[in-house]
Scaffold this active site. Structure first.
Site, PDB file in Angstrom:
ATOM      1  N   ARG A 253       0.800  -1.223   0.000  1.00 27.04           N
ATOM      2  CA  ARG A 253       0.000   0.000   0.000  1.00 27.04           C
ATOM      3  C   ARG A 253       0.834   1.275   0.000  1.00 27.04           C
ATOM      4  NH1 ARG A 253      -2.864  -3.726   1.684  1.00 27.04           N
ATOM      5  NH2 ARG A 253      -0.933  -4.268   2.672  1.00 27.04           N
ATOM      6  N   THR A 254       1.809   1.344   0.886  1.00 31.17           N
ATOM      7  CA  THR A 254       2.505   2.623   1.045  1.00 31.17           C
ATOM      8  C   THR A 254       3.230   2.995  -0.246  1.00 31.17           C
ATOM      9  OG1 THR A 254       2.721   2.182   3.389  1.00 31.17           O
ATOM     10  CG2 THR A 254       4.108   3.914   2.506  1.00 31.17           C
TER      11      THR A 254
ATOM     12  N   LYS B 118      25.641  -3.874  -2.261  1.00 31.01           N
ATOM     13  CA  LYS B 118      27.093  -3.743  -2.510  1.00 31.01           C
ATOM     14  C   LYS B 118      27.783  -3.056  -1.345  1.00 31.01           C
ATOM     15  CE  LYS B 118      26.376  -3.022  -7.470  1.00 31.01           C
ATOM     16  NZ  LYS B 118      26.516  -2.002  -8.531  1.00 31.01           N
TER      17      LYS B 118
ATOM     18  N   ARG C 240      11.446   4.013   2.978  1.00 36.48           N
ATOM     19  CA  ARG C 240      11.138   3.073   4.075  1.00 36.48           C
ATOM     20  C   ARG C 240      12.385   2.264   4.387  1.00 36.48           C
ATOM     21  NH1 ARG C 240       6.004  -0.916   4.321  1.00 36.48           N
ATOM     22  NH2 ARG C 240       5.099   1.052   5.013  1.00 36.48           N
TER      23      ARG C 240
ATOM     24  N   HIS D 236       5.553   6.175  11.363  1.00 35.32           N
ATOM     25  CA  HIS D 236       4.983   5.982  10.023  1.00 35.32           C
ATOM     26  C   HIS D 236       4.003   7.145   9.789  1.00 35.32           C
ATOM     27  CE1 HIS D 236       3.618   4.235   6.424  1.00 35.32           C
ATOM     28  NE2 HIS D 236       3.341   3.013   6.801  1.00 35.32           N
TER      29      HIS D 236
HETATM   30  C1  NCD Z   1       1.971  -0.939   8.128  1.00 40.17           C
HETATM   31  C2  NCD Z   1       3.470  -0.744   8.225  1.00 40.17           C
HETATM   32  O1  NCD Z   1       4.189  -0.928   7.249  1.00 40.17           O
HETATM   33  O2  NCD Z   1       3.887  -0.392   9.320  1.00 40.17           O
HETATM   34  N1  NCD Z   1       1.536  -1.132   6.814  1.00 40.17           N
HETATM   35  C3  NCD Z   1       1.271  -0.041   6.033  1.00 40.17           C
HETATM   36  O3  NCD Z   1       2.107   0.796   5.809  1.00 40.17           O
HETATM   37  N2  NCD Z   1       0.029   0.077   5.585  1.00 40.17           N
HETATM   38  C4  NCD Z   1       1.449  -1.966   9.058  1.00 40.17           C
HETATM   39  C5  NCD Z   1       2.036  -3.338   9.034  1.00 40.17           C
HETATM   40  O4  NCD Z   1       2.957  -3.651   8.280  1.00 40.17           O
HETATM   41  O5  NCD Z   1       1.534  -4.153   9.801  1.00 40.17           O
END
Ligand code: NCD
Length: 307
Positions: free
Chosen positions: A51-52, A80, A101, A129
């Protein structure tokens, strides 16, 4: 330069403006289709995501911009031995804005110090997040019409779940919000957050072990997955993973206007039978994530231009 590393980097006014802009984008998508023409977003994902990353990319595409990046550390020069600092320094020559991320807490903060482009933290380990929090706030506001006067239950892995960590911080600035933290003892919210948000921040909260004892009081129930990848041993994960499973029976005493949120991915913690209940908001929430990221990209590029 402005970066978004922690939800507290945004003032309440800025959050309101972002949510208003997201609402306007939802109502008038055509007006924004060229808003980021010729701009590039880089998505640097050193950790898995559906999703993100895809909502960031879809957001930039719907603004008329372009996207580049990688979706795992394996396909980047990290394999590397390149440092995050060097990767970001280089990518900021190619892109106007970067969503990143990383499994290590603090990596996006370090990246921000080296980058010539604004950095958005798209999740750093068990820490923060902030764009999921914007998604959650937009969802709560659209579903309930307000961000104050709410009783919010957070259930599941409150120790490693960064979405809950960021959500409680952001909500601590709205009035008359009460949090009920539902978890096994081993997965309670970390002490530093209890202290920072609840004790020093003066937020009202309680800790309980079961959904049943509080379900009738909740306006929002925020379910989370047990974060397997952050456990030190698999046996602990296996023992704890199915502690909470929300099903229709458990919802028997819930309010008619309860909003059930989940950042997703879901494993077993919400039975699929709940998906058809109008109180299940998690797929609408995933869609809101795209709109709020459109609003964020727009605002951050605008303010970068102004500097
Ligand atoms: C979450 C995350 O990555 O922290 N997912 C997301 O970004 N929608 C929650 C999760 O991974 O459980």
């Amino acid at each position: 330069m402005r970066h978004l590393i922690d939800p507290m980097d945004l003032s309440v006014e800025e959050i309101d403006q972002l949510l208003d802009l997201a609402d306007d984008i939802i109502a008038n998508p055509k007006e924004y289709e060229n808003a980021c023409a010729h701009k590039k977003l880089a998505t640097l994902f050193f950790e898995p995501s559906t999703r993100t990353r895809l909502s960031f990319e879809a957001a930039m595409m719907e603004l008329g911009g372009n996207v580049l990046g990688f979706s795992s550390a394996d396909s980047s020069s990290a394999t590397k031995g390149e440092s995050v600092a060097d990767t970001v320094k280089v990518v900021s020559c190619y892109a106007d804005i970067i969503a990143m991320r990383h499994p290590k807490e603090g990596a996006p903060c370090l990246a921000a110090m080296k980058s010539d482009a604004p950095i958005i933290n798209a999740g750093d380990g068990g820490h923060n997040h902030p764009t999921q929090t914007l998604t959650d706030l937009l969802t709560i506001r659209r579903e309930k019409g307000r961000l104050d006067n709410l009783t919010i239950g957070c259930c599941g892995d409150l120790k490693f779940g960064r979405t809950v960590h960021s959500l409680i911080k952001a909500m601590s600035r709205y009035s008359n919000v009460h949090f009920i933290m539902i978890s096994p003892e081993e997965l309670e919210i970390p002490d530093y957050l209890k202290e920072e948000v609840f004790e020093k921040g003066g937020m009202s909260y309680e800790q309980v072990r079961t959904i049943d004892e509080v379900i009738d009081r909740l306006d929002v129930l925020y379910m989370t997955r047990v974060q397997r990848e952050r456990f030190f041993n698999e046996a602990d994960y296996v023992r704890l993973k199915d502690t909470y499973i929300l099903n229709m029976k458990k919802l028997k005493n819930a309010k008619d206007d309860l909003s059930i949120l989940h950042p997703l991915p879901r494993v077993n913690e919400i039975s699929v039978e709940v998906d058809d209940d109008p109180r299940a908001c998690y797929f609408r929430q995933a869609l809101n994530g795209k709109y709020v990221r459109m609003a964020l990209i727009l605002k951050m590029l605008e303010s970068a231009k102004g500097e």
